[in-house]
Enzyme design. Structure first.
Site, mmCIF file in Angstrom:
data_model
loop_
_atom_site.group_PDB
_atom_site.id
_atom_site.type_symbol
_atom_site.label_atom_id
_atom_site.label_comp_id
_atom_site.label_asym_id
_atom_site.label_seq_id
_atom_site.Cartn_x
_atom_site.Cartn_y
_atom_site.Cartn_z
ATOM 1 N N HIS A 196 -1.344 -5.665 1.644
ATOM 2 C CA HIS A 196 -2.574 -6.442 1.494
ATOM 3 C C HIS A 196 -2.236 -7.842 0.997
ATOM 4 O O HIS A 196 -1.338 -8.009 0.179
ATOM 5 C CB HIS A 196 -3.514 -5.785 0.480
ATOM 6 C CG HIS A 196 -4.561 -6.730 -0.030
ATOM 7 N ND1 HIS A 196 -5.728 -6.976 0.648
ATOM 8 C CD2 HIS A 196 -4.582 -7.552 -1.115
ATOM 9 C CE1 HIS A 196 -6.431 -7.886 -0.017
ATOM 10 N NE2 HIS A 196 -5.762 -8.246 -1.095
ATOM 11 N N ARG B 293 -0.545 -14.614 4.243
ATOM 12 C CA ARG B 293 -1.246 -13.885 5.318
ATOM 13 C C ARG B 293 -0.502 -14.053 6.650
ATOM 14 O O ARG B 293 -0.474 -13.135 7.475
ATOM 15 C CB ARG B 293 -2.676 -14.399 5.462
ATOM 16 C CG ARG B 293 -3.531 -14.249 4.206
ATOM 17 C CD ARG B 293 -4.371 -13.032 4.185
ATOM 18 N NE ARG B 293 -5.331 -12.944 5.274
ATOM 19 C CZ ARG B 293 -6.130 -11.889 5.459
ATOM 20 N NH1 ARG B 293 -6.069 -10.858 4.642
ATOM 21 N NH2 ARG B 293 -6.983 -11.865 6.458
ATOM 22 N N LYS C 52 0.843 -1.196 0.000
ATOM 23 C CA LYS C 52 0.000 0.000 0.000
ATOM 24 C C LYS C 52 0.888 1.260 0.000
ATOM 25 O O LYS C 52 2.107 1.170 0.229
ATOM 26 C CB LYS C 52 -0.931 -0.030 1.222
ATOM 27 C CG LYS C 52 -1.853 -1.277 1.271
ATOM 28 C CD LYS C 52 -2.764 -1.244 2.504
ATOM 29 C CE LYS C 52 -3.432 -2.583 2.758
ATOM 30 N NZ LYS C 52 -4.350 -2.556 3.923
ATOM 31 N N TYR D 188 -11.831 -3.445 -2.438
ATOM 32 C CA TYR D 188 -12.319 -3.591 -1.063
ATOM 33 C C TYR D 188 -13.852 -3.664 -0.994
ATOM 34 O O TYR D 188 -14.452 -3.292 0.023
ATOM 35 C CB TYR D 188 -11.803 -2.440 -0.195
ATOM 36 C CG TYR D 188 -10.377 -2.651 0.296
ATOM 37 C CD1 TYR D 188 -10.010 -3.827 0.958
ATOM 38 C CD2 TYR D 188 -9.403 -1.661 0.130
ATOM 39 C CE1 TYR D 188 -8.710 -4.009 1.423
ATOM 40 C CE2 TYR D 188 -8.100 -1.850 0.592
ATOM 41 C CZ TYR D 188 -7.764 -3.030 1.244
ATOM 42 O OH TYR D 188 -6.481 -3.211 1.709
ATOM 43 N N THR E 8 -4.487 -8.011 11.035
ATOM 44 C CA THR E 8 -4.943 -6.721 10.488
ATOM 45 C C THR E 8 -4.498 -5.554 11.365
ATOM 46 O O THR E 8 -4.018 -4.536 10.871
ATOM 47 C CB THR E 8 -6.486 -6.715 10.366
ATOM 48 O OG1 THR E 8 -6.884 -7.878 9.630
ATOM 49 C CG2 THR E 8 -6.975 -5.468 9.659
ATOM 50 N N PHE F 74 -15.071 2.439 8.151
ATOM 51 C CA PHE F 74 -13.722 2.806 7.711
ATOM 52 C C PHE F 74 -13.552 2.760 6.188
ATOM 53 O O PHE F 74 -12.467 2.997 5.677
ATOM 54 C CB PHE F 74 -12.678 1.895 8.379
ATOM 55 C CG PHE F 74 -12.905 0.421 8.138
ATOM 56 C CD1 PHE F 74 -12.416 -0.195 6.998
ATOM 57 C CD2 PHE F 74 -13.601 -0.352 9.064
ATOM 58 C CE1 PHE F 74 -12.619 -1.548 6.763
ATOM 59 C CE2 PHE F 74 -13.820 -1.712 8.847
ATOM 60 C CZ PHE F 74 -13.319 -2.308 7.688
ATOM 61 N N GLU G 252 -9.130 -10.826 -7.204
ATOM 62 C CA GLU G 252 -8.224 -9.684 -7.112
ATOM 63 C C GLU G 252 -7.162 -9.711 -8.214
ATOM 64 O O GLU G 252 -6.820 -8.672 -8.778
ATOM 65 C CB GLU G 252 -7.569 -9.664 -5.720
ATOM 66 C CG GLU G 252 -8.583 -9.327 -4.618
ATOM 67 C CD GLU G 252 -8.101 -9.685 -3.215
ATOM 68 O OE1 GLU G 252 -6.936 -10.133 -3.064
ATOM 69 O OE2 GLU G 252 -8.887 -9.525 -2.272
ATOM 70 N N ASN H 4 -1.282 -0.274 7.614
ATOM 71 C CA ASN H 4 -0.724 -1.615 7.835
ATOM 72 C C ASN H 4 0.020 -2.162 6.615
ATOM 73 O O ASN H 4 0.305 -3.346 6.511
ATOM 74 C CB ASN H 4 -1.782 -2.575 8.383
ATOM 75 C CG ASN H 4 -2.948 -2.769 7.435
ATOM 76 O OD1 ASN H 4 -2.922 -2.279 6.316
ATOM 77 N ND2 ASN H 4 -3.954 -3.496 7.885
ATOM 78 N N ARG I 109 3.641 -6.656 9.268
ATOM 79 C CA ARG I 109 2.943 -5.628 10.062
ATOM 80 C C ARG I 109 3.478 -5.567 11.489
ATOM 81 O O ARG I 109 3.593 -4.489 12.078
ATOM 82 C CB ARG I 109 1.436 -5.900 10.056
ATOM 83 C CG ARG I 109 0.783 -5.652 8.698
ATOM 84 C CD ARG I 109 -0.646 -6.169 8.674
ATOM 85 N NE ARG I 109 -1.342 -5.887 7.432
ATOM 86 C CZ ARG I 109 -2.491 -6.454 7.073
ATOM 87 N NH1 ARG I 109 -3.071 -7.333 7.884
ATOM 88 N NH2 ARG I 109 -3.055 -6.151 5.923
HETATM 89 P P1 GTP Z 1 -6.119 -6.386 3.711
HETATM 90 O O1 GTP Z 1 -5.065 -7.383 3.392
HETATM 91 O O2 GTP Z 1 -5.730 -4.970 3.431
HETATM 92 O O3 GTP Z 1 -7.439 -6.766 3.081
HETATM 93 O O4 GTP Z 1 -6.276 -6.447 5.298
HETATM 94 P P2 GTP Z 1 -6.938 -7.603 6.155
HETATM 95 O O5 GTP Z 1 -7.458 -8.695 5.252
HETATM 96 O O6 GTP Z 1 -5.970 -7.977 7.217
HETATM 97 O O7 GTP Z 1 -8.156 -6.845 6.827
HETATM 98 P P3 GTP Z 1 -9.624 -6.573 6.245
HETATM 99 O O8 GTP Z 1 -9.771 -7.119 4.864
HETATM 100 O O9 GTP Z 1 -10.598 -6.981 7.278
HETATM 101 O O10 GTP Z 1 -9.650 -4.984 6.172
HETATM 102 C C1 GTP Z 1 -9.084 -4.293 5.061
HETATM 103 C C2 GTP Z 1 -8.348 -3.084 5.571
HETATM 104 O O11 GTP Z 1 -9.271 -2.184 6.145
HETATM 105 C C3 GTP Z 1 -7.345 -3.386 6.679
HETATM 106 O O12 GTP Z 1 -6.079 -3.717 6.181
HETATM 107 C C4 GTP Z 1 -7.316 -2.080 7.437
HETATM 108 O O13 GTP Z 1 -6.414 -1.164 6.833
HETATM 109 C C5 GTP Z 1 -8.708 -1.553 7.275
HETATM 110 N N1 GTP Z 1 -9.546 -1.898 8.421
HETATM 111 C C6 GTP Z 1 -10.125 -3.077 8.688
HETATM 112 N N2 GTP Z 1 -10.829 -3.037 9.819
HETATM 113 C C7 GTP Z 1 -10.723 -1.775 10.277
HETATM 114 C C8 GTP Z 1 -11.231 -1.083 11.406
HETATM 115 O O14 GTP Z 1 -11.958 -1.637 12.250
HETATM 116 N N3 GTP Z 1 -10.876 0.221 11.521
HETATM 117 C C9 GTP Z 1 -10.086 0.847 10.612
HETATM 118 N N4 GTP Z 1 -9.757 2.128 10.775
HETATM 119 N N5 GTP Z 1 -9.573 0.240 9.547
HETATM 120 C C10 GTP Z 1 -9.890 -1.049 9.374
HETATM 121 MG MG MG Z 2 -8.699 -8.332 3.604
#
Ligand code: GTP
Ligand code: MG
Length: 149
Positions: free
Chosen positions: A115, A85, A9, A49, A91, A57, A126, A112, A102
């Site tokens: 992705h 992962r 990112k 997303y 996350t 968010f 994707e 973070n 991370r």
């Molecule tokens: P990705 O690999 O980026 O998809 O992350 P992830 O799979 O670990 O998490 P998820 O798909 O649930 O969420 C996508 C992104 O949204 C995360 O990487 C965070 O940057 C953001 N995000 C998720 N949950 C929250 C939350 O509760 N608050 C905030 N501020 N950001 C969030």
């Molecule tokens: Mg995700």
């Protein structure tokens, strides 16, 4: 052969983490079959997303992703989706184990850095969203027989 969509990112690019992140996947034994740097438009960010549409968010998340350069990649190898992962970490970076990307480099959920696809369906979706089939390289890695038995 399994493939995952992995993206650095904008925070990771700005912080000079491209080589570090690529090194980790390369050193693990995974094979890079697609890579490009792009500043994604809002349509792409929202599609990427889509599962989070409507969450509090979502706007912040998509604005951040479109705010700068993203290194979009396709990595290939045994269980690369799940283990990718694991290498990325939880996350919330403060819940990520040290040794994960991370866990080692990030503090905030919204910064973070990386992705990774969370399953075979999202990986396929994707990869198709970010890459043309012609942008994926099919090749045999010379080290393959030293990584896989
Ligand atoms: P990705 O690999 O980026 O998809 O992350 P992830 O799979 O670990 O998490 P998820 O798909 O649930 O969420 C996508 C992104 O949204 C995360 O990487 C965070 O940057 C953001 N995000 C998720 N949950 C929250 C939350 O509760 N608050 C905030 N501020 N950001 C969030
Ligand atoms: Mg995700």
């Amino acid at each position: 052969k399994e493939r995952s969509f992995i993206a650095i990112k904008p925070d990771g690019v700005h912080r000079g983490m491209i080589s570090n992140i690529i090194s980790r996947f390369e050193q693990k034994g995974y094979k890079l079959v697609g890579i490009k740097v792009i500043v994604p438009g809002m349509d792409l960010a929202k599609a990427h997303y889509a599962e989070h549409e409507g969450k509090p968010f979502f706007n912040k998340l998509t604005s951040f992703l479109t705010s700068g350069p993203v290194v979009a990649m396709v990595w290939e190898g045994k269980e690369v989706i799940k283990y990718g992962r694991t290498m990325i970490g939880a996350t919330n970076p403060l819940a990520s184990a040290p040794g994960t990307i991370r866990g080692d480099f990030c503090v905030d959920m919204g910064r973070n850095m990386i992705h990774g696809s969370d399953g075979p369906e999202s990986a396929q979706r994707e990869i198709a969203l970010w890459f043309q089939p012609s942008e994926i390289a099919e090749y045999e890695s010379a080290t393959q027989s030293w990584v896989y038995e």
